[in-house]
Enzyme design. Structure first.
Site, PDB file in Angstrom:
ATOM      1  CB  THR A 163     -35.116  -5.625  31.239  1.00 40.64           C
ATOM      2  OG1 THR A 163     -34.392  -6.669  30.576  1.00 40.64           O
ATOM      3  CG2 THR A 163     -36.322  -6.213  31.951  1.00 40.64           C
ATOM      4  N   GLY A 185     -32.244  -7.538  24.070  1.00 39.46           N
ATOM      5  CA  GLY A 185     -31.979  -8.631  24.984  1.00 39.46           C
ATOM      6  C   GLY A 185     -30.830  -8.303  25.909  1.00 39.46           C
ATOM      7  CB  VAL A 186     -30.114  -6.476  28.628  1.00 39.51           C
ATOM      8  CG1 VAL A 186     -29.738  -5.559  27.486  1.00 39.51           C
ATOM      9  CG2 VAL A 186     -31.497  -6.119  29.162  1.00 39.51           C
ATOM     10  N   GLY A 187     -31.048  -9.811  29.391  1.00 43.62           N
ATOM     11  CA  GLY A 187     -31.170 -10.769  30.473  1.00 43.62           C
ATOM     12  C   GLY A 187     -31.695 -12.085  29.931  1.00 43.62           C
ATOM     13  CB  THR A 195     -28.384 -14.287  20.081  1.00 47.22           C
ATOM     14  OG1 THR A 195     -28.254 -13.438  21.207  1.00 47.22           O
ATOM     15  CG2 THR A 195     -28.469 -13.433  18.865  1.00 47.22           C
ATOM     16  CB  THR A 402     -44.155  -8.025  41.432  1.00 45.75           C
ATOM     17  OG1 THR A 402     -42.754  -7.951  41.668  1.00 45.75           O
ATOM     18  CG2 THR A 402     -44.624  -9.466  41.502  1.00 45.75           C
TER      19      THR A 402
END
Length: 402
Positions: A163, A185-187, A195, A402
């Site tokens: 994302t 990685g942002v969520g 990390t 979804t």
């Protein structure tokens, strides 16, 4: 900084290149409909390594396998599968991760134990092994090994994305050596011992012990001071590989350069948090010890009420006091010793007037908001990094599968 570490490039610059002796490959293995989703970065010579991993109880097969391989401190290659975490997939998931490692090792002509694997994306879905096998069969059939590895750091960073809205790379120099980092990685992002996925490559000649110490120190000061949403991923991995091609460097200078590069990547990750519009930096000073400073700072950066106030540029400074006050086990924190400042504007204990609130609102409209808190319990200090909380975060995660 006490040493001069040149910043060659970072962010999304096309000019980032690998250190001497490293090559990379990216391609589409059917994990997503469009764009590369498999990457491999490898050294053309033996190397030493250090790595840290998530402490999640649901650590994925990629983490379990990589943790075993990393124990040898001689990793030479990293392969990453994007869009599928291969977590909670049972025995088949373990076998699939092992097969990917086996195939990468075969293409490179190195032992399986020298390959680290990262897998990131949706939890609970099996890997599409038919398309992955076809992809590796084609790559192995070329017979060109590392000669076919022509991808740059930016290509690898982009192939790792899920994302993320932009790829993340950074470069530092130390002596005659270079350190290149890629990250995603942002969520699902509050690292615990490691990390997201962050890989660091260097041609410096460093001992395994010095490399491990430098990585752990850097992670503690950077990646482990990062939080987007308080959620620790099942797949978090950070690793550094050093092949020595550029010769020896001063260990202290190398450690500082590595930490500086990790901070660069940390800020890029925080600034690209899911739905983020602002970078949030929280510093706690005059704390009893580093652990207290970091704990209180995390309680502020993780507060949904603080994060939403920052998003709306609402000068509701009382939410910061609330977040500090949640640390009920820190009985040495006394309200009459605490101060709170947004940028250079003090909001507590001085009661803000109308002019102060206007100035505060202006500060909160900036792309980066810095909150500074002093506790009056000691001399320790820590800074943590995060982002605001917007409707965009809800949209991204409400529709993720979804």
């Amino acid at each position: 900084m006490t040493h001069d570490h040149a910043i060659e490039s970072g962010g999304d610059s096309d000019s980032v290149t690998w250190p001497t002796g490293f090559r990379a490959y990216t391609g589409n293995g059917g994990l997503r409909a469009h764009g590369d989703d498999i990457s491999v970065v490898a050294s053309d010579r033996p190397a030493v390594s250090a790595a840290m991993f998530t402490r999640s109880l649901f650590a994925g097969p990629a983490v379990v396998l990589s943790r075993a391989h990393a124990a040898g401190r001689n990793l030479r290659a990293v392969t990453t599968l994007a869009q599928n975490a291969n977590v909670a997939t049972g025995r088949q998931g373990e076998e699939n991760a092992a097969e990917v490692v086996r195939r990468v090792a075969g293409i490179l002509g190195i032992p399986e134990g020298e390959v680290l694997i990262g897998s990131t994306g949706v939890i609970g879905r099996p890997l599409p092994m038919d398309t992955i096998r076809a992809h590796f069969d084609e790559a192995a059939g070329s017979g060109r090994g590392l000669a076919a590895f022509v991808a740059g750091p930016l290509d690898v960073a982009r192939a790792m994305m899920t994302t993320d809205t932009r790829p993340k790379t950074a470069v530092r120099t130390v002596g005659q050596a270079r350190v290149v980092g890629v990250a995603k990685g942002v969520g699902m992002l509050e690292p615990n011992m490691a990390t997201m996925l962050a890989y660091l490559f260097t041609d410096a000649d460093v001992t395994p012990a010095d490399l491990d110490g430098a990585l752990r120190s850097a992670v503690d000061r950077t990646f482990n001071c990062l939080s987007v949403d308080t959620d620790t991923s099942t797949s978090d991995t950070v690793a550094v590989i050093a092949n020595g091609a550029a010769g020896p460097v001063d260990p202290a200078e190398f450690a500082e350069a590595l930490a500086d590069l990790c901070l660069d990547l940390t800020l890029q990750l925080a600034g690209d948090g899911e739905g983020a519009t602002k970078l949030l930096r929280v510093t706690v000073a005059q704390a009893g010890d580093h652990a207290q400073a970091k704990r209180v700072a995390k309680s502020v950066v993780n507060s949904p009420l603080v994060k939403t106030a920052v998003h709306g540029a609402d000068p509701n400074w009382g939410r910061v006091l609330m977040a500090v006050g949640k640390n009920t086990d820190d009985t040495d924190i006394a309200p009459d010793k605490v101060t709170v400042r947004f940028g250079d504007v003090e909001v507590y204990p001085e009661e803000p007037g109308a002019d102060t609130l206007d100035a505060l609102a202006g500060i909160m409209r900036r792309d980066e908001v810095h909150i500074v808190i002093t506790l009056g319990t000691g001399e320790a200090e820590a800074t943590v990094y995060g982002c605001d909380l917007s409707a965009g975060y809800v949209r991204v995660n409400a529709d993720y599968t979804t």
